[in-house]
Design an enzyme around this catalytic site. Structure first.
Site, short mmCIF file in Angstrom:
data_model
loop_
_atom_site.label_atom_id
_atom_site.label_comp_id
_atom_site.label_asym_id
_atom_site.label_seq_id
_atom_site.Cartn_x
_atom_site.Cartn_y
_atom_site.Cartn_z
N ARG A 102 0.88 41.05 28.62
CA ARG A 102 1.38 40.58 27.33
C ARG A 102 0.33 39.75 26.64
O ARG A 102 -0.26 38.85 27.25
CB ARG A 102 2.62 39.72 27.63
CG ARG A 102 3.64 39.68 26.57
CD ARG A 102 4.88 38.99 27.07
NE ARG A 102 4.69 37.57 27.35
CZ ARG A 102 5.63 36.65 27.18
NH1 ARG A 102 6.82 37.00 26.75
NH2 ARG A 102 5.41 35.39 27.47
N THR A 106 0.61 37.72 20.15
CA THR A 106 1.57 38.68 19.56
C THR A 106 2.78 38.91 20.46
O THR A 106 3.81 39.41 20.02
CB THR A 106 0.90 40.04 19.33
OG1 THR A 106 0.55 40.59 20.62
CG2 THR A 106 -0.35 39.92 18.48
N ASP A 197 5.46 30.82 34.52
CA ASP A 197 4.76 32.11 34.56
C ASP A 197 4.84 32.67 35.97
O ASP A 197 4.20 32.16 36.91
CB ASP A 197 3.29 31.91 34.13
CG ASP A 197 2.60 33.24 33.94
OD1 ASP A 197 2.59 34.05 34.90
OD2 ASP A 197 2.07 33.49 32.85
N ASP A 200 1.54 33.80 37.65
CA ASP A 200 0.69 32.67 38.02
C ASP A 200 1.23 31.95 39.26
O ASP A 200 0.48 31.56 40.15
CB ASP A 200 0.60 31.66 36.86
CG ASP A 200 -0.40 32.10 35.80
OD1 ASP A 200 -1.13 33.07 36.04
OD2 ASP A 200 -0.42 31.47 34.73
C1 PRP Z 1 5.00 38.76 32.36
C2 PRP Z 1 6.15 39.29 33.20
C3 PRP Z 1 6.61 40.49 32.42
C4 PRP Z 1 6.37 40.07 31.00
C5 PRP Z 1 7.68 39.70 30.39
O1 PRP Z 1 3.88 39.50 32.61
O2 PRP Z 1 5.78 39.60 34.51
O3 PRP Z 1 5.87 41.66 32.72
O4 PRP Z 1 5.51 38.93 31.03
O5 PRP Z 1 7.54 39.40 29.06
P1 PRP Z 1 8.16 40.30 27.90
O6 PRP Z 1 9.58 40.58 28.28
O7 PRP Z 1 8.07 39.40 26.70
O8 PRP Z 1 7.34 41.53 27.76
P2 PRP Z 1 2.43 39.13 32.00
O9 PRP Z 1 2.18 39.98 30.78
O10 PRP Z 1 2.30 37.67 31.83
O11 PRP Z 1 1.45 39.69 33.08
P3 PRP Z 1 1.31 39.36 34.64
O12 PRP Z 1 2.46 40.01 35.33
O13 PRP Z 1 0.00 40.01 34.97
O14 PRP Z 1 1.27 37.88 34.86
N1 URA Z 2 6.54 35.94 31.69
C1 URA Z 2 6.68 35.00 32.64
O1 URA Z 2 6.02 35.05 33.69
N2 URA Z 2 7.54 33.99 32.40
C2 URA Z 2 8.25 33.90 31.27
O2 URA Z 2 9.02 32.94 31.13
C3 URA Z 2 8.08 34.89 30.29
C4 URA Z 2 7.23 35.91 30.53
#
Ligand code: PRP
Ligand code: URA
Length: 219
Positions: A102, A106, A197, A200
């Site tokens: 994400r 945006t 997160d 993370d």
């Molecule tokens: C996080 C999470 C979802 C997404 C959710 O991933 O694991 O995939 O955000 O957000 P949304 O519903 O607004 O799309 P991120 O893009 O942070 O990547 P990661 O899993 O690599 O940390």
């Molecule tokens: N992705 C995450 O890891 N946490 C949130 O709260 C939203 C998106």
């Protein structure tokens, strides 16, 4: 779309420990796996099963087996924290991957990886712990749906109303299983109260990550 909130006390216990900011990555990983087991046990109600007969040591017994056509698809990277629960519950499962990240501004996901087995006629468990805006879940569902699976079930740890509405609008046929429906999103797209997160916290890549100071000399 049907939203299933898994309110079993054990699921809520595990979720509460996951939310706790004091929970460090090694414990977070274990809790995430255990909670996913609880969620997938509920989600398995959506999977087809067949009637079988087995021989016990004493006599024949009727039973049911979940159909072996299952495919698990974790959304990278945070979905990896849910995968081992599924491979332990269903050792024969086939695994596909969707890599989505994400954009911080945006909040739209971009795709950086995809490796999918044949999905036609099969049942897919789509795994991503956080359903925030719903962009990632809806995007991954669309990619999977193009391949004509028999059904898709989405399993997450925490959902926001925004994400649930988006799944309802774009994929009303996909049931969603979650441990919690939280209040909403902050201006950075994080779920409130949420758990921060997930990726993370799972992989130790948060703002405070880095090598801890050595408190004693090795050897
Ligand atoms: C996080 C999470 C979802 C997404 C959710 O991933 O694991 O995939 O955000 O957000 P949304 O519903 O607004 O799309 P991120 O893009 O942070 O990547 P990661 O899993 O690599 O940390
Ligand atoms: N992705 C995450 O890891 N946490 C949130 O709260 C939203 C998106």
């Amino acid at each position: 779309m049907t939203l299933h909130i898994v309110d079993h006390p054990l699921a809520q216990h595990l979720l509460t420990r996951l939310r706790d900011v004091e929970t460090p990555p090694p414990v977070f990983r274990t809790l995430a796996k255990r909670l996913t087991i609880a969620l997938v046990i509920e989600a398995a109600r959506e999977l087809p099963s067949i009637e079988v007969e087995v021989e016990t040591p004493l006599q024949k017994a009727p039973g049911r087996l979940i159909s072996p056509d299952l495919v698990a698809v974790p959304i990278l990277r945070a979905g990896l924290g849910m995968l081992e629960a599924v491979t332990e519950l269903f050792p024969e499962v086939t695994v596909g991957y969707v890599g989505l990240e994400r954009d911080d501004t945006t909040l739209r996901p971009t795709s950086y990886y995809e490796k999918m087995p044949a999905l036609e006629g099969r049942h897919v468990l789509l795994l991503d712990p956080m359903l925030a805006t719903g962009g990632s879940a809806a995007g991954a569902t669309a990619r999977i749906a193009e391949r004509n699976p028999a059904g898709i079930v989405f399993v997450c740890v925490v959902a926001a109303p925004e994400g649930v509405r988006r799944m309802e609008a774009e994929h009303p046929e996909v049931p969603v299983f979650t441990a919690a429906l939280d209040r909403g999103l902050n201006d950075k797209g994080y779920i409130l109260p949420g758990l921060g997160d997930f990726g993370d916290r799972l992989f130790g890549t948060g703002p405070d990550s880095g090598l801890p100071p050595l408190t004693r000399r090795p050897g």
